[in-house]
Write a protein that holds these residues in place. Structure first.
Motif, PDB file in Angstrom:
ATOM      1  N   GLY A   1      12.482 -13.581  15.010  1.00  0.00           N
ATOM      2  CA  GLY A   1      11.876 -14.454  14.890  1.00  0.00           C
ATOM      3  C   GLY A   1      10.931 -14.586  13.529  1.00  0.00           C
ATOM      4  N   LYS A   2      11.064 -13.148  12.631  1.00  0.00           N
ATOM      5  CA  LYS A   2      10.240 -12.955  11.587  1.00  0.00           C
ATOM      6  C   LYS A   2      11.011 -12.561  10.638  1.00  0.00           C
ATOM      7  CE  LYS A   2       6.356 -11.756  14.953  1.00  0.00           C
ATOM      8  NZ  LYS A   2       4.961 -10.490  14.329  1.00  0.00           N
ATOM      9  N   GLU A   3      10.280 -12.272   9.720  1.00  0.00           N
ATOM     10  CA  GLU A   3      11.556 -12.174   8.169  1.00  0.00           C
ATOM     11  C   GLU A   3      10.971 -10.361   8.577  1.00  0.00           C
ATOM     12  OE1 GLU A   3       9.531 -15.588   4.928  1.00  0.00           O
ATOM     13  OE2 GLU A   3       8.819 -12.872   4.846  1.00  0.00           O
ATOM     14  N   ARG A   4      12.397 -10.126   7.543  1.00  0.00           N
ATOM     15  CA  ARG A   4      12.864  -8.697   7.053  1.00  0.00           C
ATOM     16  C   ARG A   4      11.023  -7.980   6.247  1.00  0.00           C
ATOM     17  NH1 ARG A   4      18.383  -6.227   6.078  1.00  0.00           N
ATOM     18  NH2 ARG A   4      19.135  -7.803   7.980  1.00  0.00           N
ATOM     19  N   ASP A   5      10.973  -7.177   7.197  1.00  0.00           N
ATOM     20  CA  ASP A   5       9.425  -6.643   6.612  1.00  0.00           C
ATOM     21  C   ASP A   5      10.369  -4.863   5.978  1.00  0.00           C
ATOM     22  OD1 ASP A   5       7.466  -7.903   8.618  1.00  0.00           O
ATOM     23  OD2 ASP A   5       8.214  -8.738   6.325  1.00  0.00           O
ATOM     24  N   PHE A   6       9.092  -4.528   5.016  1.00  0.00           N
ATOM     25  CA  PHE A   6       9.291  -2.746   4.552  1.00  0.00           C
ATOM     26  C   PHE A   6       8.736  -2.127   5.182  1.00  0.00           C
ATOM     27  CE2 PHE A   6       9.507   0.608   0.942  1.00  0.00           C
ATOM     28  CZ  PHE A   6       8.467   1.313   1.345  1.00  0.00           C
ATOM     29  N   VAL A   7       9.268  -0.672   5.300  1.00  0.00           N
ATOM     30  CA  VAL A   7       8.943  -0.146   6.743  1.00  0.00           C
ATOM     31  C   VAL A   7       9.294   1.014   5.255  1.00  0.00           C
ATOM     32  CG1 VAL A   7       9.357   1.699   8.379  1.00  0.00           C
ATOM     33  CG2 VAL A   7      10.319  -0.950   7.687  1.00  0.00           C
ATOM     34  N   ALA A   8       9.356   1.943   4.762  1.00  0.00           N
ATOM     35  CA  ALA A   8       9.021   3.054   4.217  1.00  0.00           C
ATOM     36  C   ALA A   8       9.959   3.624   3.588  1.00  0.00           C
ATOM     37  CB  ALA A   8       9.490   4.515   5.308  1.00  0.00           C
ATOM     38  N   ALA A   9       9.905   4.204   1.920  1.00  0.00           N
ATOM     39  CA  ALA A   9      11.310   4.228   0.914  1.00  0.00           C
ATOM     40  C   ALA A   9      10.699   5.858   0.723  1.00  0.00           C
ATOM     41  CB  ALA A   9      10.803   3.591  -0.197  1.00  0.00           C
ATOM     42  N   THR A  10      11.826   5.718  -0.163  1.00  0.00           N
ATOM     43  CA  THR A  10      11.863   7.205  -0.325  1.00  0.00           C
ATOM     44  C   THR A  10      13.118   7.117  -2.210  1.00  0.00           C
ATOM     45  OG1 THR A  10      12.894  10.119  -0.481  1.00  0.00           O
ATOM     46  CG2 THR A  10      14.197   7.660   1.117  1.00  0.00           C
ATOM     47  N   SER A  11      12.575   8.377  -2.806  1.00  0.00           N
ATOM     48  CA  SER A  11      12.873   8.173  -4.031  1.00  0.00           C
ATOM     49  C   SER A  11      13.995   9.109  -4.280  1.00  0.00           C
ATOM     50  CB  SER A  11      11.976   8.605  -5.123  1.00  0.00           C
ATOM     51  OG  SER A  11      12.087  10.319  -4.877  1.00  0.00           O
ATOM     52  N   ARG A  12      15.182   9.336  -5.052  1.00  0.00           N
ATOM     53  CA  ARG A  12      16.033  10.217  -5.098  1.00  0.00           C
ATOM     54  C   ARG A  12      16.014  11.709  -5.267  1.00  0.00           C
ATOM     55  NH1 ARG A  12      15.671   6.624  -9.090  1.00  0.00           N
ATOM     56  NH2 ARG A  12      17.524   4.309  -9.444  1.00  0.00           N
ATOM     57  N   SER A  13      15.048  11.619  -5.387  1.00  0.00           N
ATOM     58  CA  SER A  13      15.490  13.128  -4.539  1.00  0.00           C
ATOM     59  C   SER A  13      14.341  13.743  -3.149  1.00  0.00           C
ATOM     60  CB  SER A  13      14.228  14.136  -5.595  1.00  0.00           C
ATOM     61  OG  SER A  13      13.147  13.760  -5.649  1.00  0.00           O
TER      62      SER A  13
END
Length: 123
Positions: free
Chosen positions: A42-54
């Motif tokens: 029932g909720k929107e998709r939210d950001f958790v974590a991200a990493t750069s290419r390296s």
């Protein structure tokens, strides 16, 4: 074109840990920044974590900072999400995603997505 397959989701008790994996096909994995998102019912998709290419630059949502760790192994074409001190509010389907360019926290800037893996945290 990179294809993404998540794994590692399951039922876990509050306070427990899980490690999610996202395996990518193709030979261009290192050209993509990678992110993890989650979507609760029932909720929107939210950001958790991200990493750069390296893997040298990392971003976290405030709600998971200090508990979750994102990492990647470009030799294995895999990105991980280590989740510690899990809470019932972490229950969601977790998706990994890839982007060639754009904001690491912006869902609209990711153009490749996995099918998701269910994480359920019981109280």
């Amino acid at each position: 074109q990179v294809q993404l397959v998540e794994s590692g989701g399951r039922l876990v008790q509050a306070g427990g840990s899980l490690r999610l994996s996202c395996a990518a096909s193709g030979r261009t994995f290192s050209m993509y920044a990678m992110g993890w998102f989650r979507q609760a019912p029932g909720k929107e998709r939210d950001f958790v974590a991200a990493t750069s290419r390296s893997g040298g630059t990392i971003y976290y949502a405030d709600s998971v900072k200090g508990r979750f760790t994102i990492s990647r192994d470009n030799a294995k074409n895999t990105v991980y999400l280590q989740m510690n001190s899990l809470k019932p509010e972490d229950t969601a389907v977790y998706y990994c995603a890839a982007q060639r360019a754009g904001g690491p926290r912006s869902i609209d800037d990711y153009n490749l997505w996995g099918q998701g893996t269910q994480v359920t945290v019981s109280s």
